[in-house]
Each structure stands twice: as structure tokens, then as C-alpha cells.
Design an enzyme around this catalytic site. Sequence first.
Site, PDB file in Angstrom:
ATOM      1  N   HIS A 203      -7.173 -18.534  11.103  1.00  0.00           N
ATOM      2  CA  HIS A 203      -7.649 -19.083   9.825  1.00  0.00           C
ATOM      3  C   HIS A 203      -6.523 -19.584   8.921  1.00  0.00           C
ATOM      4  O   HIS A 203      -6.768 -20.184   7.889  1.00  0.00           O
ATOM      5  CB  HIS A 203      -8.462 -18.049   9.034  1.00  0.00           C
ATOM      6  CG  HIS A 203      -7.625 -16.985   8.393  1.00  0.00           C
ATOM      7  ND1 HIS A 203      -7.219 -15.855   9.054  1.00  0.00           N
ATOM      8  CD2 HIS A 203      -7.097 -16.889   7.144  1.00  0.00           C
ATOM      9  CE1 HIS A 203      -6.491 -15.115   8.253  1.00  0.00           C
ATOM     10  NE2 HIS A 203      -6.382 -15.707   7.090  1.00  0.00           N
TER      11      HIS A 203
HETATM   12  C1  UD1 Z   1      -7.898 -16.918   1.930  1.00  0.00           C
HETATM   13  C2  UD1 Z   1      -6.486 -16.615   1.474  1.00  0.00           C
HETATM   14  C3  UD1 Z   1      -5.669 -16.151   2.665  1.00  0.00           C
HETATM   15  C4  UD1 Z   1      -6.337 -14.999   3.387  1.00  0.00           C
HETATM   16  C5  UD1 Z   1      -7.768 -15.366   3.728  1.00  0.00           C
HETATM   17  C6  UD1 Z   1      -8.464 -14.176   4.318  1.00  0.00           C
HETATM   18  C7  UD1 Z   1      -5.631 -17.984  -0.392  1.00  0.00           C
HETATM   19  C8  UD1 Z   1      -4.779 -19.132  -0.744  1.00  0.00           C
HETATM   20  N1  UD1 Z   1      -5.840 -17.802   0.932  1.00  0.00           N
HETATM   21  O1  UD1 Z   1      -7.840 -18.002   2.824  1.00  0.00           O
HETATM   22  O2  UD1 Z   1      -4.386 -15.730   2.233  1.00  0.00           O
HETATM   23  O3  UD1 Z   1      -5.626 -14.705   4.557  1.00  0.00           O
HETATM   24  O4  UD1 Z   1      -8.457 -15.776   2.537  1.00  0.00           O
HETATM   25  O5  UD1 Z   1      -9.588 -14.521   5.053  1.00  0.00           O
HETATM   26  O6  UD1 Z   1      -6.089 -17.266  -1.235  1.00  0.00           O
HETATM   27  N2  UD1 Z   1     -15.374 -20.550   3.057  1.00  0.00           N
HETATM   28  C9  UD1 Z   1     -16.721 -20.410   3.276  1.00  0.00           C
HETATM   29  N3  UD1 Z   1     -17.308 -19.221   2.912  1.00  0.00           N
HETATM   30  C10 UD1 Z   1     -16.642 -18.204   2.327  1.00  0.00           C
HETATM   31  C11 UD1 Z   1     -15.265 -18.365   2.113  1.00  0.00           C
HETATM   32  C12 UD1 Z   1     -14.633 -19.539   2.483  1.00  0.00           C
HETATM   33  O7  UD1 Z   1     -17.379 -21.303   3.800  1.00  0.00           O
HETATM   34  O8  UD1 Z   1     -17.257 -17.162   2.028  1.00  0.00           O
HETATM   35  C13 UD1 Z   1     -14.708 -21.813   3.499  1.00  0.00           C
HETATM   36  C14 UD1 Z   1     -14.744 -22.931   2.455  1.00  0.00           C
HETATM   37  O9  UD1 Z   1     -14.865 -24.151   3.143  1.00  0.00           O
HETATM   38  C15 UD1 Z   1     -13.369 -22.832   1.845  1.00  0.00           C
HETATM   39  C16 UD1 Z   1     -12.510 -22.400   3.020  1.00  0.00           C
HETATM   40  O10 UD1 Z   1     -13.342 -21.537   3.796  1.00  0.00           O
HETATM   41  O11 UD1 Z   1     -12.926 -24.027   1.268  1.00  0.00           O
HETATM   42  C17 UD1 Z   1     -11.236 -21.698   2.646  1.00  0.00           C
HETATM   43  O12 UD1 Z   1     -11.492 -20.583   1.770  1.00  0.00           O
HETATM   44  P1  UD1 Z   1     -10.354 -20.064   0.765  1.00  0.00           P
HETATM   45  O13 UD1 Z   1     -10.827 -18.838   0.100  1.00  0.00           O
HETATM   46  O14 UD1 Z   1      -9.851 -21.188  -0.048  1.00  0.00           O
HETATM   47  O15 UD1 Z   1      -9.145 -19.728   1.714  1.00  0.00           O
HETATM   48  P2  UD1 Z   1      -9.103 -18.907   3.074  1.00  0.00           P
HETATM   49  O16 UD1 Z   1      -8.707 -19.856   4.144  1.00  0.00           O
HETATM   50  O17 UD1 Z   1     -10.337 -18.107   3.255  1.00  0.00           O
HETATM   51  N1  UDP Z   2     -11.903  -8.913   9.709  1.00  0.00           N
HETATM   52  C1  UDP Z   2     -13.244  -8.598   9.818  1.00  0.00           C
HETATM   53  N2  UDP Z   2     -14.065  -9.498  10.436  1.00  0.00           N
HETATM   54  C2  UDP Z   2     -13.617 -10.679  10.968  1.00  0.00           C
HETATM   55  C3  UDP Z   2     -12.232 -10.970  10.857  1.00  0.00           C
HETATM   56  C4  UDP Z   2     -11.402 -10.076  10.203  1.00  0.00           C
HETATM   57  O1  UDP Z   2     -13.682  -7.539   9.381  1.00  0.00           O
HETATM   58  O2  UDP Z   2     -14.430 -11.435  11.509  1.00  0.00           O
HETATM   59  C5  UDP Z   2     -11.028  -7.948   9.009  1.00  0.00           C
HETATM   60  C6  UDP Z   2      -9.824  -7.503   9.801  1.00  0.00           C
HETATM   61  O3  UDP Z   2     -10.165  -6.425  10.640  1.00  0.00           O
HETATM   62  C7  UDP Z   2      -8.862  -7.116   8.707  1.00  0.00           C
HETATM   63  C8  UDP Z   2      -9.140  -8.129   7.627  1.00  0.00           C
HETATM   64  O4  UDP Z   2     -10.469  -8.601   7.879  1.00  0.00           O
HETATM   65  O5  UDP Z   2      -9.137  -5.818   8.221  1.00  0.00           O
HETATM   66  C9  UDP Z   2      -8.144  -9.241   7.730  1.00  0.00           C
HETATM   67  O6  UDP Z   2      -8.560 -10.337   7.002  1.00  0.00           O
HETATM   68  P1  UDP Z   2      -8.114 -11.835   7.327  1.00  0.00           P
HETATM   69  O7  UDP Z   2      -7.651 -11.965   8.722  1.00  0.00           O
HETATM   70  O8  UDP Z   2      -9.248 -12.686   6.892  1.00  0.00           O
HETATM   71  O9  UDP Z   2      -6.937 -12.069   6.272  1.00  0.00           O
HETATM   72  P2  UDP Z   2      -5.366 -11.778   6.245  1.00  0.00           P
HETATM   73  O10 UDP Z   2      -5.132 -10.357   6.585  1.00  0.00           O
HETATM   74  O11 UDP Z   2      -4.710 -12.741   7.182  1.00  0.00           O
HETATM   75  O12 UDP Z   2      -4.991 -12.124   4.850  1.00  0.00           O
END
Ligand code: UD1
Ligand code: UDP
Length: 356
Positions: A203
Site C-alpha cells: 500500500h
Molecule cells: C495511510 C498513511 C500511511 C499508512 C496507511 C496505513 C498517510 C500519509 N499515509 O496511507 O502512512 O501506512 O495509511 O494503511 O497518512 N481509501 C479508501 N477507504 C478507506 C481509506 C482509504 O477507499 O477507508 C482509499 C482512498 O482512495 C484514499 C486512498 O485509499 O485516497 C489512500 O488513503 P490515505 O488515508 O490517504 O492513505 P493510505 O495510503 O491509506
Molecule cells: N492489517 C490488518 N488487515 C489488513 C492489513 C493489515 O489488520 O488487511 C493490520 C496489520 O496486521 C498491522 C496493521 O494493520 O497490525 C498495519 O497497518 P498498515 O500495513 O495498513 O500500515 P503501516 O503499518 O504500514 O503504517
Amino acid sequence: RKIVSIVGARPQFVKAAVISRLIKDKYSDKITEYLVHTGQHYDQNMSDIFFQEMRIPKPDLNLAVGSGSHGKMTGEMLAKIEEVLLEQKPDALLIYGDTNSTLAGALAASKLHIPVCHVEAGLRSYNKLMPEEQNRIVADHLSELLLCPTQTAIDNLVKEGITKGVSLTGDVMFDASIFYRTLENTNSKLVNIPENFFLATIHRAENTDSKERLTAIVNALNDCGKNGVLPLHPRTKKYLDDYGLTFNKNISLIDPIGYFDMLELEANADFIVTDSGGVQKEAYFFNKPCITLRDQTEWVETVDAGWNVIVGADYNKIVSTIKDFTPPVEHPELYGDGNSGTKIVEELLKLWNSAI
Ligand code: UD1
Ligand code: UDP
């Protein structure tokens, strides 16, 4: 004493599950928590499922900020968190990790002279192009209490001249993995998991936002000759569609899953391929070899211990590491003793005592 805690993204729910539960169960006579969900993540499987399954106290407020550009999202959170802080007048603000929700919380509180306490302080990839690195640097420099999971994190802070308010607590995600694996009724409901498989997650913006990198990763997983299960982050789903990329049959794509299902897959996988920060650590907690789809990691101890290999988005490296990677027998404890939640809350109490 009152604390406002800010969460918003999936990994922060896992971390807050440890701290918020602890405050509610063991420290309610000393601390009142007002839990704010920024709404950065909002899908059922990216948010609600964690609160329901992990028994995280229901947020007192959801700011419903949703998705958007960095500036728009962070700006909206900043304005709304400021309002909350002015109304709640907490004695401290608690933030987790390195997301835009973390940054907005740090900025809003520090402008109002409310002490910022940062869980997972001091992590660095030394890649300033990453939004997470930008968020962490600002959050750390604005924090009064820097709660570090590892000695590496403390050393990183020293390099930036931060020595005051720093403490080594261990990693709350380690606490979570122990607590929830031993809790009743945490069985996975997943079916059709192959006998021998690897778990993959993707991601990170640097991978999804680059067609070249995402293509190399998809091709490598398609061609690696093993079966994989990949819970697909909505961000990655969007980019796969945009680029017209598809996985072969050896990769089972599933929707994002809850934490219990995730732990079950991690515990049963042969190895893990990921660009997630949290999942790299969880691979280590479960003694699983980890192949990291990034050019650097903040969790360098796992690499030094020989259990994590950094392969970037290099097709050949990914395929060959999947074939050949054998970690050593030694597996030292790197992330504390499973009581970092208690250490964090105790540090918080000390901060207040020292301020009297
Ligand atoms: C965010 C964090 C990242 C973290 C990740 C965990 C920032 C800059 N990034 O990234 O550090 O590792 O969360 O998962 O804060 N979207 C949905 N549904 C949701 C959430 C997101 O459809 O419930 C989609 C949307 O298209 C959105 C995209 O995912 O634009 C990205 O979501 P965003 O929260 O901006 O960043 P993440 O990639 O999730
Ligand atoms: N995780 C989860 N379901 C998923 C993917 C990740 O419960 O489908 C959990 C994972 O076990 C960990 C946390 O989410 O505890 C990590 O989040 P993510 O990888 O989204 O973000 P990051 O740690 O890179 O910021």
C-alpha cells in the site's frame, strides 16, 4: 488528568487498542481519555472492524475528514482538532506513528502549548520523499514526550539533537500481537487458505503511485512460483485498476481483513512479502521471514537480525529472494517484553508529575 488521543488510520487502531484499553481498564482513576478518530480511514474493513473486534473504546468524536490530497486532508484535520482541543482543554495530546492524522494532531496541540506525546517516536527511513518521514520528523520535533520502541529510534533522535523527554518503551504492536493471540474468541473466520502460502500486503505510496514499481511487484509475485494471499488495500486496488494490472491465479486477492484474521494469516504463512511498517514487525513477532518491498526500512533491527531482506521493487530481487531466503536460527527479542503499553502510560503520568 485528561488526554486527547488522535487516531485515523488502520495501524493507529491497533496501537490505540493497547493504550486506550489500558487507560480504561487500569488507569481510569488517574487518566480520562477523549478519543478522536479523524476519519482518515472509513471503510468498514479499514476502521470499524478494529473497534468492534479489538474492543477499542468507541471514539468520542469522528471528524469524518475522509480521503483527499495531503494538504486538504491535513488542513481539515488541523482545524477540527484545534476546535476539539480548545473545547476539551486536555493536559496532553497522544499521537501514534506517522500518518497525516499524527501530523495534524502534533501541529494543532503544539500551537496551543498542549504537550504532545508521540508513541513510536524516533523512527526514520532517511527518505524525506516519504509522507510518513515528513510527518514523523515534524511530530518528533514538536513532542515533549518521545516514546521510542527501539534503541535505534533513540539514537536517531540524538542525531537530530532531541534528548529531552525521550524514553525506551518497546513496541505497542508487540503487546497487541501477544494480547490478542491469547484472548478468547479471536479465531479467524477465513476459509480457503492454501496449505503452503505467503502473505503479501502492498500500500505504500512510493509503490502504488509508480506504474513502473507496481508493475514490477505484480509481475514478480505472479511469476514467483508460490501461492500468495493478498488482502488488498483500497489505495492499491485503485492503482491496479488505473494501470490495468492483474494478478495471476497463484495470488488470492481478498478485501482488507480484520486484525484477528491478519494475525492468523501471519502466524500460518511460510513467509511474508510487504511494504507495510507494522507487518514487517509482525512478521518478526511470528518468526516469519520477511521480504520488504521498499528501498529502506525504519525497522532496521529485523534486517540486522537476518530476518528481513530489503528488495525494493526490483523484479529479479523479489523473485530470487522468495526462492532462496533462509533466515538464521537466532531470533533475539527486539521489541520489548510485551509491556510497552504500561511503560507508555507510566511515562505519561511522570510527565504530569514532573510538571506540578
Ligand atoms: C495511510 C498513511 C500511511 C499508512 C496507511 C496505513 C498517510 C500519509 N499515509 O496511507 O502512512 O501506512 O495509511 O494503511 O497518512 N481509501 C479508501 N477507504 C478507506 C481509506 C482509504 O477507499 O477507508 C482509499 C482512498 O482512495 C484514499 C486512498 O485509499 O485516497 C489512500 O488513503 P490515505 O488515508 O490517504 O492513505 P493510505 O495510503 O491509506
Ligand atoms: N492489517 C490488518 N488487515 C489488513 C492489513 C493489515 O489488520 O488487511 C493490520 C496489520 O496486521 C498491522 C496493521 O494493520 O497490525 C498495519 O497497518 P498498515 O500495513 O495498513 O500500515 P503501516 O503499518 O504500514 O503504517
